[in-house]
Design an enzyme around this catalytic site. Structure first.
Site, PDB file in Angstrom:
ATOM      1  N   CYS A  89     -54.737   5.357  24.712  1.00 13.72           N
ATOM      2  CA  CYS A  89     -53.561   5.767  23.635  1.00 13.72           C
ATOM      3  C   CYS A  89     -52.350   6.002  24.453  1.00 13.72           C
ATOM      4  O   CYS A  89     -52.333   6.878  25.715  1.00 13.72           O
ATOM      5  CB  CYS A  89     -53.784   6.920  22.892  1.00 13.72           C
ATOM      6  N   ASP A  99       0.887  -1.253   0.114  1.00 14.98           N
ATOM      7  CA  ASP A  99       0.107  -0.003   0.072  1.00 14.98           C
ATOM      8  C   ASP A  99       0.747   1.189  -0.033  1.00 14.98           C
ATOM      9  O   ASP A  99       0.532   2.201  -0.543  1.00 14.98           O
ATOM     10  CB  ASP A  99      -0.773  -0.225   1.133  1.00 14.98           C
ATOM     11  N   GLU A 139     -25.088 -17.866 -11.356  1.00 16.91           N
ATOM     12  CA  GLU A 139     -24.051 -16.853 -10.762  1.00 16.91           C
ATOM     13  C   GLU A 139     -24.718 -16.443  -9.365  1.00 16.91           C
ATOM     14  O   GLU A 139     -25.752 -16.476  -9.209  1.00 16.91           O
ATOM     15  CB  GLU A 139     -24.089 -15.673 -11.732  1.00 16.91           C
ATOM     16  N   ARG A 173     -29.629   1.921 -11.090  1.00 17.22           N
ATOM     17  CA  ARG A 173     -30.870   1.414 -11.711  1.00 17.22           C
ATOM     18  C   ARG A 173     -32.191   2.240 -11.549  1.00 17.22           C
ATOM     19  O   ARG A 173     -32.910   2.379 -12.625  1.00 17.22           O
ATOM     20  CB  ARG A 173     -30.871  -0.079 -11.075  1.00 17.22           C
ATOM     21  N   ASP A 213       0.593   4.306  -2.780  1.00 15.62           N
ATOM     22  CA  ASP A 213       0.436   5.504  -2.330  1.00 15.62           C
ATOM     23  C   ASP A 213       1.356   6.642  -2.667  1.00 15.62           C
ATOM     24  O   ASP A 213       1.267   7.756  -3.064  1.00 15.62           O
ATOM     25  CB  ASP A 213       0.396   5.668  -0.782  1.00 15.62           C
ATOM     26  N   GLU A 236       3.872   1.806  -1.291  1.00 18.39           N
ATOM     27  CA  GLU A 236       4.630   2.065  -2.776  1.00 18.39           C
ATOM     28  C   GLU A 236       3.441   2.539  -3.479  1.00 18.39           C
ATOM     29  O   GLU A 236       3.734   3.438  -4.384  1.00 18.39           O
ATOM     30  CB  GLU A 236       4.962   0.718  -3.188  1.00 18.39           C
ATOM     31  N   CYS A 292     -53.645  14.251  19.334  1.00 13.35           N
ATOM     32  CA  CYS A 292     -52.782  13.340  19.827  1.00 13.35           C
ATOM     33  C   CYS A 292     -51.465  13.767  19.267  1.00 13.35           C
ATOM     34  O   CYS A 292     -51.439  13.840  18.080  1.00 13.35           O
ATOM     35  CB  CYS A 292     -53.241  11.756  19.359  1.00 13.35           C
ATOM     36  N   LYS A 310     -33.804 -16.919  -4.301  1.00 15.67           N
ATOM     37  CA  LYS A 310     -33.757 -16.325  -3.103  1.00 15.67           C
ATOM     38  C   LYS A 310     -33.556 -17.257  -2.064  1.00 15.67           C
ATOM     39  O   LYS A 310     -34.296 -18.223  -1.733  1.00 15.67           O
ATOM     40  CB  LYS A 310     -34.960 -15.514  -2.826  1.00 15.67           C
ATOM     41  N   LYS A 340     -25.940 -13.966  -6.678  1.00 22.18           N
ATOM     42  CA  LYS A 340     -26.637 -12.892  -6.531  1.00 22.18           C
ATOM     43  C   LYS A 340     -26.054 -11.865  -5.666  1.00 22.18           C
ATOM     44  O   LYS A 340     -26.377 -12.073  -4.488  1.00 22.18           O
ATOM     45  CB  LYS A 340     -28.394 -13.184  -6.510  1.00 22.18           C
TER      46      LYS A 340
END
Length: 669
Positions: free
Chosen positions: A405, A34, A114, A137, A38, A36, A428, A311, A116
């Site tokens: 309530c 990382d 594949e 989408r 950067d 190198e 209320c 699913k 999902k």
């Protein structure tokens, strides 16, 4: 350093960093540390800053994030991003296989399976190999332009390995390890955490500041090729191979299957392996691999016949129910919610689950102290499935719904033919707060920056008690609230001021009149044109309007037969809130120059604000023609929710597609 040397070094660094990105984010095989990476990135950024004439839109340096955006522009997809039908068990998969084989006369069929990915679907557009635009989408027809944020995702190539023009589609996601790290940082900063990696990915990609997205370590798998110029690819599996050759990251766990038994075995395999992945998946996508067979099978009104999404069953866990709390909605319905010992379900910590109503508590014999099975309905909403009676000790307490309530102590009532208990007190506080949240919502007054959190702050500070109180808010009051600064307070005051110009139907829907949804509100607004005329209408007059029934008519008359409501309307007038219909009436369309004149239009799917029959009348009044099927002579398809086969036909004939929002904008010009 001379300009020539600087240009050469910039090109070297770009090639080097692109190689590093591909090795790390696509091949999962980093070749440098990382530190190198950067160092090379910082050198490139410095050289480009010193030599802006050599800056390029596909430079790796753009991945650190660019200019903050004011708004996401809308993008209409060239071909709609359709949803798939679902399978939930082995029987559903076998039914799918049977339908496929019947549709192609039992020809040999091969499936491709594949994973999902549970992320955010996006489309990527490339022109001669260069990434030019990316979009969400959205509703499948229209999405949002998120190009700058997608450029920060290192798994997305900014330049392809070939100068090809195409549209690829895939799923942007947040790895589990990145999700954990992000939420830890949010907790340390006292911020709300994300519920799950999918929400985190969606929230990151929709940041107006690309620098925020750049810090979130998102990734992406490309799963399909929507279109490609001057190239025909005979199968889906070959298109995925082609995308990989171009430099895209495709999921390596796909598999082609010759029989439905092999498909079922693949599903079962990944149901077991699922927890060991570093990204969330919520199922398996199964497609007919052969593109010619896909075209032969076509689509139904809702989804393609050649694909289905299996699913995974909702994860079920056991935890203890420690209490039941009550909430009061804007219509006064009192809803019980289970308080649970915190437990992880489908990737998130769950502390509460809906119990819906008193009848469900009785039916399932739910008691405080019970051990219960909890799952997320649709992997989203937590619910109590059942009680584990074997774990009862005898110390559990039966729960009885209150008679008054919890917010205002008024007596609760159960209306005829309803299972819910209601508070019918118009003052209320809980109902008022929920009503205010509804009033400012998107389909109502649509006041940007006023959500549940801010409404609650304003309510608790006693700044607002009625809808009209919103229009007396000052910047000074807002500055007294937590998280409000000069700019945010000014913006909110302006947004409230802007809402005064809304057309009557938005105000009507925002009032929350029982039984009156967005569509009915528009019908009333167009018919009566002014609030005053609607207030004076009798039940008999209302019932003469198409699609307005007795129940709704009675509800509207009862609502306006109230001194407090009439006082509220008077306050709206004094504050300058518009109470007239600003849309176009059918009778006025005859003399209007319109986009629709001479056009052939097809309506498909469910239109939320305006019904299809009303839309048809308006298009015809504007000189257009509405037909039931898409052909080469069709000029426009207007697509609502659950649009299916007609969208596929629109793509085939290269017909423009609008969503309902775009359609309404054109009507109201």
């Amino acid at each position: 350093m001379s300009k020539e040397i600087a240009k050469k070094r910039i090109e070297e660094l770009r090639d080097l960093l692109n190689t590093f990105n591909y090795q790390y984010h696509v091949l999962d095989n980093p070749s440098v540390s990382d530190a190198e990476y950067d160092r090379n990135m910082q050198e490139l950024i410095k050289l480009e800053a010193e030599n802006p004439e050599f800056m390029s839109e596909d430079s790796p340096s753009v991945r650190v994030g660019g200019t903050v955006l004011d708004i996401f522009e809308k993008v209409t997809h060239k071909s709609p991003m359709l949803s798939l039908g679902n399978a939930f068990n082995e029987g559903d998969l076998r039914d799918f296989d049977r339908r496929v084989r019947q549709g192609i006369d039992d020809a040999n069929v091969r499936y491709i399976c594949e994973l999902k990915i549970d992320g955010l679907a996006v489309s990527l557009h490339y022109e001669k190999g260069r990434f030019i635009q990316g979009a969400t989408r959205g509703d499948g027809v229209t999405g949002e332009d998120i190009t700058q944020n997608l450029k920060t995702i290192k798994a997305i190539p900014l330049r392809l390995n070939e100068e090809v023009t195409l549209e690829a589609r895939g799923e942007a996601y947040m790895p589990k390890r990145s999700f954990v790290k992000l939420n830890e940082e949010k907790e340390q900063n006292g911020e709300d955490v994300f519920a799950n990696p999918r929400n985190a990915a969606a929230g990151s990609i929709r940041q107006l500041d690309p620098k925020i997205a750049a810090k979130r370590n998102l990734s992406m798998f490309v799963y399909g090729l929507a279109n490609v110029e001057e190239k025909t690819i005979p199968s889906h599996s070959e298109s995925l191979d082609f995308l990989g050759e171009l430099g895209f990251k495709t999921n390596p766990n796909r598999r082609t299957c010759e029989t439905i038994e092999e498909v079922i075995a693949y599903v079962e395999e990944w149901q077991e392996k699922r927890p060991h992945l570093d990204y969330e998946i919520d199922g398996i996508v199964i497609k007919v691999d052969d593109v010619a067979l896909q075209e032969s099978l076509g689509t139904t009104a809702k989804s393609p016949r050649w694909a289905i999404a299996y699913k995974f069953p909702a994860e079920e866990v056991v935890t203890r129910l420690t209490g039941i709390e009550l909430s009061v909605g804007r219509t006064g319905v009192v809803t019980p919610t289970a308080e649970l010992e915190p437990v992880r379900v489908a990737g998130t910590i769950v502390r509460r689950a809906s119990l819906h109503n008193e009848d469900l508590i009785r039916e399932k014999d739910i008691r405080i102290g019970d051990y219960v099975v909890v799952k997320k309905a649709g992997d989203i909403i937590p619910e109590v499935v059942n009680v584990i009676f074997d774990k009862r000790t005898g110390e559990e307490e039966e729960y009885h719904m209150p008679t008054h309530c919890p917010a205002c102590e008024s007596e609760l009532v159960r209306l005829e033919e309803e299972v819910a208990l209601r508070c019918i007190n118009p003052t209320c506080p809980a109902q008022i707060r929920e009503g205010l949240i509804h009033f400012v919502s998107r389909n109502a007054m649509n006041i940007d920056g006023l959500g549940e959190r801010v409404i609650t702050q304003l309510f608790d500070a006693d700044y607002i008690r009625t809808f009209a109180d919103l229009y007396s808010l000052t910047k000074e009051q807002l500055l007294q609230l937590e998280r409000f600064g000069e700019k945010s307070a000014t913006n909110l005051v302006q947004a409230i001021e802007n809402s005064k110009e809304n057309s009557l139907e938005r105000l009507l829907f925002g009032l929350g009149i029982r039984h009156v949804g967005a569509k009915a509100a528009r019908t009333f607004a167009e018919h009566f044109e002014t609030m005053d005329a609607l207030v004076k209408a009798t039940e008999e007059e209302l019932k003469t309007i198409n699609e307005i029934g007795e129940k709704m008519a009675q509800s509207v008359v009862a609502y306006f037969d109230n001194e407090d409501v009439l006082e509220l309307l008077q306050q709206f007038k004094e504050y300058g809130v518009n109470m007239t219909y600003k849309g176009i009436k059918i009778a006025d369309l005859q003399n209007v120059e319109s986009y629709f004149a001479g056009k052939t239009v097809v309506l498909t799917g469910k239109l939320e604000v305006m019904g299809r029959s009303e839309a048809k009348k308006k298009i015809e009044a504007l000189g257009g023609k509405v037909t039931g099927s898409v052909s080469k002579s069709t000029d426009l398809v207007v697509a609502g929710e659950a649009a299916g086969s007609k969208l596929a036909q629109a793509e085939k004939h290269n017909v423009e597609v609008w969503n309902e929002e775009r359609f309404l904008q054109e009507l109201n010009k």
